[in-house]
Write a protein that holds these residues in place. Structure first.
Motif, mmCIF file in Angstrom:
data_model
loop_
_atom_site.group_PDB
_atom_site.id
_atom_site.type_symbol
_atom_site.label_atom_id
_atom_site.label_comp_id
_atom_site.label_asym_id
_atom_site.label_seq_id
_atom_site.Cartn_x
_atom_site.Cartn_y
_atom_site.Cartn_z
ATOM 1 N N UNK A 191 -6.208 -99.039 -35.524
ATOM 2 C CA UNK A 191 -6.658 -98.229 -36.661
ATOM 3 C C UNK A 191 -6.974 -96.822 -36.150
ATOM 4 N N UNK A 192 -6.457 -95.810 -36.823
ATOM 5 C CA UNK A 192 -6.756 -94.432 -36.394
ATOM 6 C C UNK A 192 -8.261 -94.178 -36.350
ATOM 7 N N UNK A 193 -8.720 -93.615 -35.236
ATOM 8 C CA UNK A 193 -10.135 -93.298 -35.093
ATOM 9 C C UNK A 193 -10.962 -94.381 -34.433
ATOM 10 N N UNK A 194 -10.354 -95.545 -34.173
ATOM 11 C CA UNK A 194 -11.087 -96.621 -33.495
ATOM 12 C C UNK A 194 -10.522 -96.793 -32.097
ATOM 13 N N UNK A 200 -11.582 -98.297 -27.921
ATOM 14 C CA UNK A 200 -12.147 -99.508 -27.334
ATOM 15 C C UNK A 200 -13.653 -99.670 -27.578
ATOM 16 N N UNK A 201 -14.402 -98.581 -27.504
ATOM 17 C CA UNK A 201 -15.860 -98.670 -27.675
ATOM 18 C C UNK A 201 -16.223 -99.080 -29.091
ATOM 19 N N UNK A 202 -15.628 -98.440 -30.067
ATOM 20 C CA UNK A 202 -15.944 -98.752 -31.457
ATOM 21 C C UNK A 202 -15.437 -100.134 -31.844
ATOM 22 N N UNK A 203 -14.277 -100.515 -31.344
ATOM 23 C CA UNK A 203 -13.760 -101.868 -31.607
ATOM 24 C C UNK A 203 -14.737 -102.907 -31.072
ATOM 25 N N UNK A 204 -15.269 -102.668 -29.882
ATOM 26 C CA UNK A 204 -16.240 -103.594 -29.286
ATOM 27 C C UNK A 204 -17.515 -103.653 -30.127
ATOM 28 N N UNK A 205 -17.949 -102.512 -30.650
ATOM 29 C CA UNK A 205 -19.155 -102.490 -31.487
ATOM 30 C C UNK A 205 -18.949 -103.273 -32.779
ATOM 31 N N UNK A 206 -17.761 -103.148 -33.367
ATOM 32 C CA UNK A 206 -17.462 -103.900 -34.592
ATOM 33 C C UNK A 206 -17.503 -105.397 -34.305
ATOM 34 N N UNK A 207 -16.896 -105.808 -33.216
ATOM 35 C CA UNK A 207 -16.880 -107.235 -32.858
ATOM 36 C C UNK A 207 -18.287 -107.713 -32.502
ATOM 37 N N UNK A 208 -19.046 -106.893 -31.782
ATOM 38 C CA UNK A 208 -20.424 -107.263 -31.450
ATOM 39 C C UNK A 208 -21.254 -107.437 -32.717
ATOM 40 N N UNK A 209 -21.084 -106.528 -33.675
ATOM 41 C CA UNK A 209 -21.812 -106.621 -34.943
ATOM 42 C C UNK A 209 -21.441 -107.917 -35.651
ATOM 43 N N UNK A 210 -20.148 -108.202 -35.696
ATOM 44 C CA UNK A 210 -19.650 -109.414 -36.358
ATOM 45 C C UNK A 210 -20.218 -110.660 -35.682
ATOM 46 N N UNK A 211 -20.279 -110.650 -34.350
ATOM 47 C CA UNK A 211 -20.813 -111.799 -33.617
ATOM 48 C C UNK A 211 -22.309 -111.964 -33.842
ATOM 49 N N UNK A 212 -23.020 -110.854 -33.979
ATOM 50 C CA UNK A 212 -24.470 -110.912 -34.141
ATOM 51 C C UNK A 212 -24.888 -111.266 -35.569
ATOM 52 N N UNK A 213 -24.204 -110.693 -36.558
ATOM 53 C CA UNK A 213 -24.642 -110.843 -37.953
ATOM 54 C C UNK A 213 -23.745 -111.733 -38.802
ATOM 55 N N UNK A 214 -22.640 -112.188 -38.248
ATOM 56 C CA UNK A 214 -21.711 -113.012 -39.016
ATOM 57 C C UNK A 214 -20.642 -112.154 -39.670
ATOM 58 N N UNK A 215 -19.813 -112.798 -40.448
ATOM 59 C CA UNK A 215 -18.699 -112.101 -41.082
ATOM 60 C C UNK A 215 -19.180 -110.989 -41.999
ATOM 61 N N UNK A 216 -18.363 -109.949 -42.069
ATOM 62 C CA UNK A 216 -18.615 -108.867 -43.014
ATOM 63 C C UNK A 216 -18.413 -109.412 -44.423
ATOM 64 N N UNK A 258 -8.801 -108.907 -33.601
ATOM 65 C CA UNK A 258 -9.141 -108.752 -32.188
ATOM 66 C C UNK A 258 -9.446 -107.284 -31.920
ATOM 67 N N UNK A 259 -9.991 -107.002 -30.748
ATOM 68 C CA UNK A 259 -10.259 -105.617 -30.361
ATOM 69 C C UNK A 259 -8.968 -104.811 -30.380
ATOM 70 N N UNK A 260 -7.882 -105.389 -29.897
ATOM 71 C CA UNK A 260 -6.594 -104.693 -29.871
ATOM 72 C C UNK A 260 -6.128 -104.339 -31.285
ATOM 73 N N UNK A 261 -6.299 -105.265 -32.222
ATOM 74 C CA UNK A 261 -5.916 -104.993 -33.609
ATOM 75 C C UNK A 261 -6.775 -103.881 -34.202
ATOM 76 N N UNK A 262 -8.069 -103.919 -33.933
ATOM 77 C CA UNK A 262 -8.966 -102.879 -34.445
ATOM 78 C C UNK A 262 -8.618 -101.517 -33.860
ATOM 79 N N UNK A 314 -22.422 -100.341 -38.517
ATOM 80 C CA UNK A 314 -22.020 -100.347 -37.109
ATOM 81 C C UNK A 314 -22.257 -98.959 -36.519
ATOM 82 N N UNK A 315 -22.918 -98.926 -35.370
ATOM 83 C CA UNK A 315 -23.199 -97.655 -34.703
ATOM 84 C C UNK A 315 -21.905 -96.892 -34.453
ATOM 85 N N UNK A 316 -21.900 -95.625 -34.849
ATOM 86 C CA UNK A 316 -20.732 -94.789 -34.630
ATOM 87 C C UNK A 316 -19.812 -94.680 -35.835
#
Length: 85
Positions: free
Chosen positions: A36-39, A41-57, A29-33, A66-68
């Motif tokens: 992680x040090x350095x992540x 809310x914005x970067x967590x959202x980008x990771x989830x958006x990427x995952x939703x758009x392109x599928x699982x890593x 989840x965004x909260x779990x991401x 992922x941008x950023x």
């Protein structure tokens, strides 16, 4: 005397409460991401958006798409995440 409210003994969700390699990149989840040090809310959202758009890593290196997330941040993040179930 000596009474500590129960809520004061529960640590907040933070990197200190998360073990390296324990966050599953494809289900976190965004909260779990954000634990992680350095992540944040914005970067967590980008990771989830990427995952939703392109599928699982399929590899941890794919996080670099992922941008950023540059090489330095990728190296840090890779210590905290896993693709293993």
């Amino acid at each position: 005397p000596g009474y500590t409210p129960r809520s004061a003994t529960v640590p907040p969700a933070s990197a200190a409460a998360v073990q390296k390699g324990s966050i599953h990149l494809n289900t976190a989840s965004a909260e779990e991401l954000e634990a992680i040090p350095g992540i944040g809310p914005t970067l967590a959202a980008r990771i989830i958006d990427y995952r939703n758009q392109y599928g699982f890593f399929t590899s941890l290196e794919e996080l670099g798409e992922v941008e950023g997330i540059g090489d330095k941040k990728l190296a840090t993040i890779k210590e905290w995440v896993t693709l293993d179930q």
